[in-house]
Design an enzyme around this catalytic site. Structure first.
Site, mmCIF file in Angstrom:
data_model
loop_
_atom_site.group_PDB
_atom_site.id
_atom_site.type_symbol
_atom_site.label_atom_id
_atom_site.label_comp_id
_atom_site.label_asym_id
_atom_site.label_seq_id
_atom_site.Cartn_x
_atom_site.Cartn_y
_atom_site.Cartn_z
ATOM 1 N N THR A 53 0.817 -1.223 0.000
ATOM 2 C CA THR A 53 0.000 0.000 0.000
ATOM 3 C C THR A 53 0.850 1.273 0.000
ATOM 4 O OG1 THR A 53 -0.082 -0.254 2.391
ATOM 5 C CG2 THR A 53 -2.008 -1.021 1.153
ATOM 6 N N VAL A 65 6.389 2.786 -2.734
ATOM 7 C CA VAL A 65 7.064 1.817 -3.600
ATOM 8 C C VAL A 65 6.142 0.624 -3.871
ATOM 9 C CG1 VAL A 65 9.064 0.284 -3.789
ATOM 10 C CG2 VAL A 65 9.337 2.550 -2.789
ATOM 11 N N GLU A 113 -0.979 -4.130 9.943
ATOM 12 C CA GLU A 113 -2.260 -4.499 10.584
ATOM 13 C C GLU A 113 -3.364 -3.517 10.221
ATOM 14 O OE1 GLU A 113 -1.805 -4.792 14.787
ATOM 15 O OE2 GLU A 113 -0.579 -6.607 14.629
ATOM 16 N N ARG A 114 -2.956 -2.251 10.015
ATOM 17 C CA ARG A 114 -3.936 -1.218 9.679
ATOM 18 C C ARG A 114 -4.705 -1.595 8.410
ATOM 19 N NH1 ARG A 114 -4.484 2.639 6.183
ATOM 20 N NH2 ARG A 114 -2.568 2.132 5.068
ATOM 21 N N CYS A 158 17.927 4.346 -3.843
ATOM 22 C CA CYS A 158 17.520 4.972 -5.119
ATOM 23 C C CYS A 158 18.527 6.000 -5.626
ATOM 24 C CB CYS A 158 16.137 5.610 -4.966
ATOM 25 S SG CYS A 158 15.905 6.498 -3.416
ATOM 26 N N GLY A 172 10.743 10.014 -2.384
ATOM 27 C CA GLY A 172 11.773 9.156 -1.796
ATOM 28 C C GLY A 172 11.581 8.963 -0.306
ATOM 29 N N GLU A 181 21.250 8.834 4.455
ATOM 30 C CA GLU A 181 21.379 8.767 2.989
ATOM 31 C C GLU A 181 22.839 8.868 2.525
ATOM 32 O OE1 GLU A 181 18.643 8.132 1.538
ATOM 33 O OE2 GLU A 181 18.934 8.506 -0.591
ATOM 34 N N ARG A 221 16.865 17.248 0.278
ATOM 35 C CA ARG A 221 15.476 17.003 -0.158
ATOM 36 C C ARG A 221 14.958 18.280 -0.813
ATOM 37 N NH1 ARG A 221 13.849 12.099 -0.539
ATOM 38 N NH2 ARG A 221 13.985 11.576 1.667
ATOM 39 N N HIS A 277 15.320 11.831 -8.774
ATOM 40 C CA HIS A 277 16.456 12.370 -8.015
ATOM 41 C C HIS A 277 17.510 12.888 -9.003
ATOM 42 C CE1 HIS A 277 14.604 10.669 -4.576
ATOM 43 N NE2 HIS A 277 15.408 9.651 -4.326
ATOM 44 N N THR A 290 11.335 5.956 -7.885
ATOM 45 C CA THR A 290 10.465 4.825 -7.512
ATOM 46 C C THR A 290 10.401 3.758 -8.614
ATOM 47 O OG1 THR A 290 8.438 5.946 -8.260
ATOM 48 C CG2 THR A 290 9.040 6.199 -5.934
HETATM 49 P P1 NAP Z 1 5.793 3.905 2.676
HETATM 50 O O1 NAP Z 1 5.136 4.694 1.593
HETATM 51 O O2 NAP Z 1 5.797 4.449 4.052
HETATM 52 O O3 NAP Z 1 5.113 2.425 2.695
HETATM 53 C C1 NAP Z 1 5.370 1.488 3.718
HETATM 54 C C2 NAP Z 1 4.598 0.196 3.480
HETATM 55 O O4 NAP Z 1 4.924 -0.746 4.507
HETATM 56 C C3 NAP Z 1 3.071 0.341 3.513
HETATM 57 O O5 NAP Z 1 2.493 -0.620 2.656
HETATM 58 C C4 NAP Z 1 2.729 0.002 4.968
HETATM 59 O O6 NAP Z 1 1.428 -0.541 5.135
HETATM 60 C C5 NAP Z 1 3.738 -1.104 5.236
HETATM 61 N N1 NAP Z 1 4.036 -1.194 6.664
HETATM 62 C C6 NAP Z 1 4.329 -0.177 7.525
HETATM 63 N N2 NAP Z 1 4.519 -0.657 8.763
HETATM 64 C C7 NAP Z 1 4.339 -1.988 8.689
HETATM 65 C C8 NAP Z 1 4.381 -3.031 9.650
HETATM 66 N N3 NAP Z 1 4.659 -2.813 10.943
HETATM 67 N N4 NAP Z 1 4.112 -4.301 9.231
HETATM 68 C C9 NAP Z 1 3.832 -4.550 7.930
HETATM 69 N N5 NAP Z 1 3.760 -3.605 6.973
HETATM 70 C C10 NAP Z 1 4.018 -2.343 7.360
HETATM 71 O O7 NAP Z 1 7.332 3.635 2.317
HETATM 72 P P2 NAP Z 1 8.050 3.540 0.859
HETATM 73 O O8 NAP Z 1 8.585 4.842 0.420
HETATM 74 O O9 NAP Z 1 7.159 2.766 -0.049
HETATM 75 O O10 NAP Z 1 9.347 2.699 1.229
HETATM 76 C C11 NAP Z 1 9.295 1.296 1.479
HETATM 77 C C12 NAP Z 1 10.722 0.789 1.593
HETATM 78 O O11 NAP Z 1 11.401 0.999 0.342
HETATM 79 C C13 NAP Z 1 11.539 1.514 2.661
HETATM 80 O O12 NAP Z 1 12.382 0.589 3.316
HETATM 81 C C14 NAP Z 1 12.336 2.537 1.854
HETATM 82 O O13 NAP Z 1 13.535 2.901 2.482
HETATM 83 C C15 NAP Z 1 12.594 1.762 0.558
HETATM 84 N N6 NAP Z 1 12.822 2.589 -0.635
HETATM 85 C C16 NAP Z 1 12.017 3.648 -0.929
HETATM 86 C C17 NAP Z 1 12.242 4.381 -2.099
HETATM 87 C C18 NAP Z 1 11.390 5.563 -2.504
HETATM 88 O O14 NAP Z 1 11.735 6.242 -3.500
HETATM 89 N N7 NAP Z 1 10.277 5.843 -1.825
HETATM 90 C C19 NAP Z 1 13.301 4.039 -2.943
HETATM 91 C C20 NAP Z 1 14.110 2.943 -2.627
HETATM 92 C C21 NAP Z 1 13.839 2.232 -1.462
HETATM 93 P P3 NAP Z 1 0.177 0.344 5.648
HETATM 94 O O15 NAP Z 1 -0.289 1.163 4.459
HETATM 95 O O16 NAP Z 1 -0.785 -0.703 6.043
HETATM 96 O O17 NAP Z 1 0.668 1.192 6.788
#
Ligand code: NAP
Length: 353
Positions: free
Chosen positions: A16, A19, A42-43, A152, A183, A205, A238, A245, A331
């Protein structure tokens, strides 16, 4: 292996999030993979994906995922490959459990990127590091396996650094990033913090940029990865850009190189393991721009369906030898699509069972 319609069943952990939504978008209609499970916190669990997820990509949520039930992040998912887009603490806990349970885990997270037994892979840069998987099996004894994609921002400069290092040898690199708000995940920073502003700090970072780039450009010696020995100084910022990026680079080289030679080796760079059959691999990973004001994130992040790194402003540097600017889609190439490409590589190498 359950291969409905001859496709490999795959799941997304953190489906959700910023990424995770990209993964869902890419996997909804992938020629080799079938999205069979989505998992989140869980949400969200036990809700319809359409209800749990605040979809924020421009293209509509794929129909096939709307009615899927979001499941808890735990082994038992109906899949062979799991793509992890979990927060790092959760990834640290859960990714080994999935690998132990026999899944092929393709992670986007930093949880195991610097583990000496876990390959951090960009297929065009260091596919040979998959040899670490033998050691991973010996050390961890998992039935499955775990590989990771780099950070990234690191992806956005490791790709152009690779052919330059191969041809001329890198001695020193200065990298200054201007990173998009996506990011930081969703919902990310507050508008009041980022609008009309630049924030000169992103937790962890610079360390990732410095360490991961040396790992990616490192070499295999027997079963060990030996990091490259160039020095890298990173500064990350940022900026109020939605996606893409930008990284300004200055390089000192071991051998003299003209600007023309650098442009030529960047333009000609192709994956040493290029196979026309890897659906997400661009034919040319680097697009050299000649215009004086390119690359720009809004105009260039979509190059090669988000998989080409655009490089421009290649010119002499009065302090080091040469300088340039690169733009990467954070992403896509820098996250979800990079991990999907890694999974395609594993399939092509016969490593997914
Ligand atoms: P995000 O938007 O905050 O999404 C986090 C996801 O993990 C959501 O689906 C969330 O579910 C789930 N989650 C959160 N807490 C959890 C828990 N306790 N148990 C199970 N699921 C949980 O983060 P994001 O930007 O997509 O990043 C995800 C990962 O990819 C991170 O480790 C980040 O460092 C890495 N990353 C990100 C990017 C980027 O450009 N954004 C690039 C490279 C790597 P809910 O919706 O249910 O809360």
């Amino acid at each position: 292996m359950d291969q409905r319609k001859n496709k490999i069943p795959v799941a997304v952990l953190g489906a959700t999030g910023a990424v995770g939504q990209r993964f869902v978008q890419l996997l909804a209609d992938h020629p080799w993979f079938e999205l069979t499970a989505v998992a989140a916190s869980e949400r969200s669990s036990h809700k319809r994906y359409a209800d749990a997820c605040g979809w924020h990509l421009n293209d509509a949520m794929p129909e096939m995922v709307r009615e899927m039930q979001v499941l808890p992040v735990e082994p038992g998912l109906d899949a062979c490959i799991v793509f992890s887009a979990l927060p790092v603490e959760m990834a640290r806990q859960m990714e080994p459990q999935f690998a132990k349970a026999g899944y092929t885990v393709c992670s986007n997270t930093s949880a195991f990127r610097l583990d000496p037994n876990v390959p951090v892979i960009i297929p065009e840069v260091n596919a040979e590091h998959l040899a670490l998987l033998k050691k991973q099996k010996e050390v961890y004894g998992w039935d499955g396996l775990l590989i990771t994609s780099p950070n990234c921002t690191t992806t956005g400069f490791a790709i152009p650094l690779k052919p330059i290092d191969t041809a001329f040898g890198l001695k020193k690199v200065i990298a200054v990033s201007m990173q998009a708000v996506s990011g930081a995940g969703y919902p990310g920073l507050s508008y009041l913090d980022i609008q009309d502003n630049v924030i000169p700090f992103i937790q962890g970072e610079e360390e990732k940029m410095e360490r991961e780039s040396r790992a990616l450009l490192g070499r295999m010696e027997g079963k060990q990865r030996v990091d490259a020995d160039f020095i890298l100084s990173a500064q990350s910022n940022r900026v109020p850009v939605s996606e893409g990026h930008t990284i300004c680079l200055s390089l000192e080289l071991q051998a003299k190189a003209s600007v023309g030679e650098i442009k030529e080796i960047l333009s000609d760079f192709r994956s040493p393991i290029y196979r026309p059959g890897l659906p997400s691999m661009p034919r040319f990973p680097i697009l050299v721009r000649e215009e004086p004001d390119r690359p720009q994130p809004r105009k260039d992040r979509g190059a090669g369906d988000g998989m080409q790194v655009s490089v421009g402003r290649i010119r002499p540097c009065p302090v080091l030898d040469v300088r340039m600017v690169s733009v990467v889609h954070n992403t896509l190439r820098g996250a979800a699509k990079g991990a999907v490409l890694n999974a395609e590589l594993l399939v092509a190498e016969g490593l997914v069972s």
